[in-house]
Scaffold this motif. Sequence first.
Motif, PDB file in Angstrom:
ATOM      1  N   ALA A 275       0.836  -1.217   0.000  1.00 20.98           N
ATOM      2  CA  ALA A 275       0.000   0.000   0.000  1.00 20.98           C
ATOM      3  C   ALA A 275       0.864   1.258   0.000  1.00 20.98           C
ATOM      4  CB  ALA A 275      -0.953  -0.006   1.193  1.00 20.98           C
ATOM      5  N   LEU A 276       1.860   1.286  -0.881  1.00 23.64           N
ATOM      6  CA  LEU A 276       2.729   2.458  -0.975  1.00 23.64           C
ATOM      7  C   LEU A 276       1.949   3.672  -1.486  1.00 23.64           C
ATOM      8  CD1 LEU A 276       6.048   1.146  -2.590  1.00 23.64           C
ATOM      9  CD2 LEU A 276       5.703   1.889  -0.227  1.00 23.64           C
ATOM     10  N   LEU A 280       5.233   8.645  -3.768  1.00 26.13           N
ATOM     11  CA  LEU A 280       6.627   8.274  -3.539  1.00 26.13           C
ATOM     12  C   LEU A 280       7.372   8.045  -4.845  1.00 26.13           C
ATOM     13  CD1 LEU A 280       6.288   5.880  -0.473  1.00 26.13           C
ATOM     14  CD2 LEU A 280       7.020   8.274  -0.512  1.00 26.13           C
ATOM     15  N   GLY A 281       6.660   7.677  -5.894  1.00 25.05           N
ATOM     16  CA  GLY A 281       7.258   7.656  -7.216  1.00 25.05           C
ATOM     17  C   GLY A 281       7.986   6.396  -7.620  1.00 25.05           C
ATOM     18  N   SER A 282       8.364   5.523  -6.693  1.00 22.97           N
ATOM     19  CA  SER A 282       9.041   4.273  -7.009  1.00 22.97           C
ATOM     20  C   SER A 282       8.206   3.110  -6.508  1.00 22.97           C
ATOM     21  CB  SER A 282      10.429   4.219  -6.366  1.00 22.97           C
ATOM     22  OG  SER A 282      11.267   5.240  -6.844  1.00 22.97           O
ATOM     23  N   ASN A 283       8.384   1.944  -7.126  1.00 23.45           N
ATOM     24  CA  ASN A 283       7.690   0.777  -6.614  1.00 23.45           C
ATOM     25  C   ASN A 283       8.549   0.088  -5.564  1.00 23.45           C
ATOM     26  OD1 ASN A 283       9.539  -1.049  -7.919  1.00 23.45           O
ATOM     27  ND2 ASN A 283       8.365  -0.854  -9.823  1.00 23.45           N
ATOM     28  N   ALA A 284       7.998  -0.935  -4.939  1.00 22.55           N
ATOM     29  CA  ALA A 284       8.675  -1.583  -3.820  1.00 22.55           C
ATOM     30  C   ALA A 284      10.001  -2.211  -4.239  1.00 22.55           C
ATOM     31  CB  ALA A 284       7.767  -2.631  -3.196  1.00 22.55           C
ATOM     32  N   ALA A 285      10.030  -2.837  -5.397  1.00 19.02           N
ATOM     33  CA  ALA A 285      11.260  -3.493  -5.851  1.00 19.02           C
ATOM     34  C   ALA A 285      12.364  -2.476  -6.127  1.00 19.02           C
ATOM     35  CB  ALA A 285      10.975  -4.316  -7.106  1.00 19.02           C
ATOM     36  N   GLN A 286      12.002  -1.359  -6.740  1.00 21.67           N
ATOM     37  CA  GLN A 286      12.988  -0.313  -7.002  1.00 21.67           C
ATOM     38  C   GLN A 286      13.540   0.265  -5.705  1.00 21.67           C
ATOM     39  OE1 GLN A 286      10.402   2.187  -9.326  1.00 21.67           O
ATOM     40  NE2 GLN A 286      11.238   1.471 -11.284  1.00 21.67           N
ATOM     41  N   ALA A 287      12.641   0.526  -4.754  1.00 21.69           N
ATOM     42  CA  ALA A 287      13.073   1.095  -3.477  1.00 21.69           C
ATOM     43  C   ALA A 287      13.969   0.123  -2.719  1.00 21.69           C
ATOM     44  CB  ALA A 287      11.851   1.464  -2.636  1.00 21.69           C
ATOM     45  N   ARG A 288      13.619  -1.151  -2.747  1.00 20.63           N
ATOM     46  CA  ARG A 288      14.417  -2.162  -2.059  1.00 20.63           C
ATOM     47  C   ARG A 288      15.834  -2.226  -2.607  1.00 20.63           C
ATOM     48  NH1 ARG A 288      15.690  -7.741  -1.991  1.00 20.63           N
ATOM     49  NH2 ARG A 288      15.148  -8.821  -0.047  1.00 20.63           N
ATOM     50  N   GLU A 289      15.964  -2.208  -3.923  1.00 20.68           N
ATOM     51  CA  GLU A 289      17.286  -2.299  -4.532  1.00 20.68           C
ATOM     52  C   GLU A 289      18.103  -1.041  -4.275  1.00 20.68           C
ATOM     53  OE1 GLU A 289      20.553  -3.921  -6.339  1.00 20.68           O
ATOM     54  OE2 GLU A 289      18.741  -4.842  -5.497  1.00 20.68           O
ATOM     55  N   ARG A 290      17.464   0.099  -4.338  1.00 22.50           N
ATOM     56  CA  ARG A 290      18.204   1.327  -4.041  1.00 22.50           C
ATOM     57  C   ARG A 290      18.689   1.309  -2.600  1.00 22.50           C
ATOM     58  NH1 ARG A 290      17.810   7.536  -5.858  1.00 22.50           N
ATOM     59  NH2 ARG A 290      19.416   8.259  -4.427  1.00 22.50           N
ATOM     60  N   TYR A 291      17.857   0.839  -1.693  1.00 19.60           N
ATOM     61  CA  TYR A 291      18.258   0.769  -0.286  1.00 19.60           C
ATOM     62  C   TYR A 291      19.444  -0.180  -0.129  1.00 19.60           C
ATOM     63  CZ  TYR A 291      17.651   0.914   4.776  1.00 19.60           C
ATOM     64  OH  TYR A 291      17.854   1.113   6.123  1.00 19.60           O
ATOM     65  N   ARG A 292      19.419  -1.310  -0.785  1.00 25.73           N
ATOM     66  CA  ARG A 292      20.513  -2.277  -0.710  1.00 25.73           C
ATOM     67  C   ARG A 292      21.829  -1.656  -1.153  1.00 25.73           C
ATOM     68  NH1 ARG A 292      21.069  -5.909  -3.997  1.00 25.73           N
ATOM     69  NH2 ARG A 292      22.264  -7.365  -2.689  1.00 25.73           N
TER      70      ARG A 292
END
Length: 380
Positions: A275-276, A280-292
């Motif tokens: 439920a993003l 925020l502009g990014s999806n969960a997978a994109q945000a996860r990879e950027r965080y990594r």
Amino acid sequence: MTARTLASGVGLAALLACSGWAASVRPSSPPSAPQTCTEQASDACYHGFALPGQAGRMHFYASLAPQGEKADGFGGPATALLIMHGFPRDANRSFNAALDAARSAGRLDTTLVIAPLYQVTGDKAQRCRTPGTPAPEPGDALWTCGSWLAAQNSQPGAGNTAINAIAALDALIAHIHQRWPSVRQITLAGFSAGGQMLQRSIGFAQQPPAGVSLRYVVADPGTWLYFDPLRPQPQRAGRDVDWAACSDAGCSYRMQVPEAQSCPGYDHWKYGTQALPSNLGSNAAQARERYRQADIHYLEGALDNHAGKGTSYGALDKSCAAMLQGPFRRQRGDGYAAYVNQVLQPPRPQPLYTVPGCAHDVACVLPSDAARPALFGTAP
């Protein structure tokens, strides 16, 4: 890594070139910062700039005067330490703590210290205002006590459009690059609620300006953003134990999926990536990879592990979703560090530093010897 783009579809470079920002400092600011700005927060150190898209203005404390629009980028600070305030919006106190941290590390002469302030209207700020917090000025972007730390939009009105709290932080980074062009590395540190907002922003922030690298220090947040439905289950000697057994560093953790029916919505934003919000502009997978991929370091006060004096326990999130992360901030930080190592497995270490003798106090945590590697890397 992926980068969030603005709703208009233009990137950061186009924003700087085309948006028509009024990027000057506050008109009342002196031409050069007085020595007191490297000693403590004062009105002379308080600057403002225009946010993009007619979203109003944002203010911040700065230890050094801007280099100017046409500075060549030489002779100024190469690094900046930006500290995000906590729930009481104590930007002045956070600024002073960051000054003390830079001073104790021997970096004050070469580090620009910045402390932004997310403004709230006076009639709504009774619960989130520290003595000395400047009142909002006409035209300022305004949030509520809880909306900025959840990365929500500012409140439109009085000629201002809405802007997401993360986008406002992106804009401040661009402003630093514009007014202090010598800065090549910015360390963004957030304490308590500021740590919450900063940790959530990492996966959804824009790429920094060319030639600028970002380093993140997340200190004592009340809750964390998880990128999977997993949550930590504490263990001792290979057996599951209650969180009460983990007041010190004696627990290990395994990751498990909680029973959803016992805590509906536990993995929804701002605790998870279900439920993003669309802004925020990014999806969960994109945000996860950027965080990594990000350069992240974590700080926890060793004594921020109980409900007693000095822990600001009354302000701690005790919702079902929060309690699945642990009962107190120290335990929640230990559990999240285990999640990072076991599940996210970032390509570079994202270490956790525990600060002896400190509970929930930015003035204790940031200037400590234990925090120095997180904030400044190797000792000077």
